[in-house]
Design a protein around this motif. Structure first.
Motif, short mmCIF file in Angstrom:
data_model
loop_
_atom_site.label_atom_id
_atom_site.label_comp_id
_atom_site.label_asym_id
_atom_site.label_seq_id
_atom_site.Cartn_x
_atom_site.Cartn_y
_atom_site.Cartn_z
N VAL A 1 0.97 -1.26 0.12
CA VAL A 1 -0.04 0.11 0.14
C VAL A 1 0.96 1.27 -0.13
N PRO A 2 1.83 1.36 0.75
CA PRO A 2 2.52 2.54 0.79
C PRO A 2 3.57 2.68 -0.53
N PHE A 3 3.77 1.71 -1.03
CA PHE A 3 4.53 1.67 -2.33
C PHE A 3 3.55 2.13 -3.38
N MET A 4 2.73 1.71 -3.42
CA MET A 4 1.65 2.19 -4.53
C MET A 4 1.18 3.64 -4.40
N THR A 5 0.85 4.05 -3.18
CA THR A 5 0.40 5.32 -2.66
C THR A 5 1.59 6.27 -3.10
N SER A 6 2.63 5.96 -2.94
CA SER A 6 3.93 6.96 -3.03
C SER A 6 4.14 7.30 -4.64
N LYS A 7 3.53 6.19 -5.48
CA LYS A 7 3.56 6.38 -6.78
C LYS A 7 2.56 7.09 -7.31
N GLY A 8 1.43 7.43 -6.52
CA GLY A 8 0.38 8.08 -7.00
C GLY A 8 -1.03 7.24 -7.22
N TYR A 9 -1.10 6.11 -6.76
CA TYR A 9 -2.05 5.34 -7.19
C TYR A 9 -2.84 5.42 -5.71
N LYS A 10 -4.48 5.20 -6.08
CA LYS A 10 -5.55 5.02 -4.93
C LYS A 10 -5.43 3.69 -4.61
N VAL A 11 -5.05 3.21 -3.47
CA VAL A 11 -5.32 1.85 -2.82
C VAL A 11 -6.10 1.68 -1.64
N ILE A 12 -6.95 0.60 -1.59
CA ILE A 12 -7.79 0.35 -0.57
C ILE A 12 -7.20 -1.33 -0.34
N ALA A 13 -6.96 -1.50 0.85
CA ALA A 13 -6.75 -2.73 1.47
C ALA A 13 -7.82 -2.97 2.52
N ILE A 14 -8.36 -4.32 2.24
CA ILE A 14 -9.51 -4.47 3.14
C ILE A 14 -9.26 -6.06 3.80
N ASP A 15 -9.98 -6.10 5.21
CA ASP A 15 -10.20 -7.02 6.04
C ASP A 15 -11.26 -7.81 5.42
N LEU A 16 -11.39 -9.21 5.14
CA LEU A 16 -12.65 -9.74 4.82
C LEU A 16 -13.32 -10.29 6.36
N PRO A 17 -14.44 -10.46 6.12
CA PRO A 17 -15.22 -11.01 7.48
C PRO A 17 -14.53 -11.99 7.98
N GLY A 18 -14.21 -11.93 9.68
CA GLY A 18 -13.64 -12.93 10.02
C GLY A 18 -12.04 -13.15 10.33
N TYR B 1 -17.86 -13.02 1.97
CA TYR B 1 -16.66 -12.62 1.50
C TYR B 1 -16.92 -11.72 0.29
N VAL B 2 -17.94 -12.34 -0.53
CA VAL B 2 -18.48 -11.80 -1.88
C VAL B 2 -19.05 -10.55 -1.67
N ASN B 3 -19.89 -10.49 -0.38
CA ASN B 3 -20.77 -9.22 0.10
C ASN B 3 -19.89 -8.01 0.52
N LYS B 4 -18.75 -8.36 1.10
CA LYS B 4 -17.70 -7.45 1.56
C LYS B 4 -17.06 -6.75 0.27
N VAL B 5 -16.81 -7.48 -0.72
CA VAL B 5 -15.98 -6.98 -1.89
C VAL B 5 -17.04 -6.20 -2.57
N THR B 6 -18.22 -7.00 -2.68
CA THR B 6 -19.37 -5.99 -3.45
C THR B 6 -19.47 -4.60 -2.89
#
Length: 100
Positions: free
Chosen positions: A43-60, A76-81
């Motif tokens: 995430v920090p690597f990509m954001t330092s290059k100017g990209y918008k990044v989201i990392a999520i925790d799946l349920p559980g 899991y599908v519902n969370k990503v959706t």
């Protein structure tokens, strides 16, 4: 070999993203027995290059407080959706699997 895998992964990500539109949002989803923490170096690597990044925790997983015994694949599908519906509808979606 284990120590070189993250380096190879970052090289692939760099090469792939250098050709991509920086206006896109990249959603990083962890694999089994992981959480969003597994993307802590990416995430920090990509954001330092100017990209918008989201990392999520799946349920559980990770910081999510849902008891793992109550979670199924549909959760899991519902969370990503849920997360992707909050993104710009014009964004294209691509899935990349980085499991071993």
């Amino acid at each position: 070999m284990k120590k070189i895998l993250p380096f190879i992964f970052l090289l692939i990500i760099t090469a792939t993203l250098s050709a991509q539109n920086k206006q896109k949002t990249y959603l990083l989803v962890h694999g089994a027995w992981h959480g969003a923490w597994c993307w802590d170096k990416v995430v920090p690597f990509m954001t330092s290059k100017g990209y918008k990044v989201i990392a999520i925790d799946l349920p559980g997983h990770g910081k999510d407080t849902t008891h793992p015994a109550t979670v199924g694949f549909a959760d899991y599908v519902n969370k990503v959706t849920e997360v992707t519906q909050g993104l710009n509808a014009n964004h294209h979606r691509a899935w990349v699997d980085c499991s071993r």
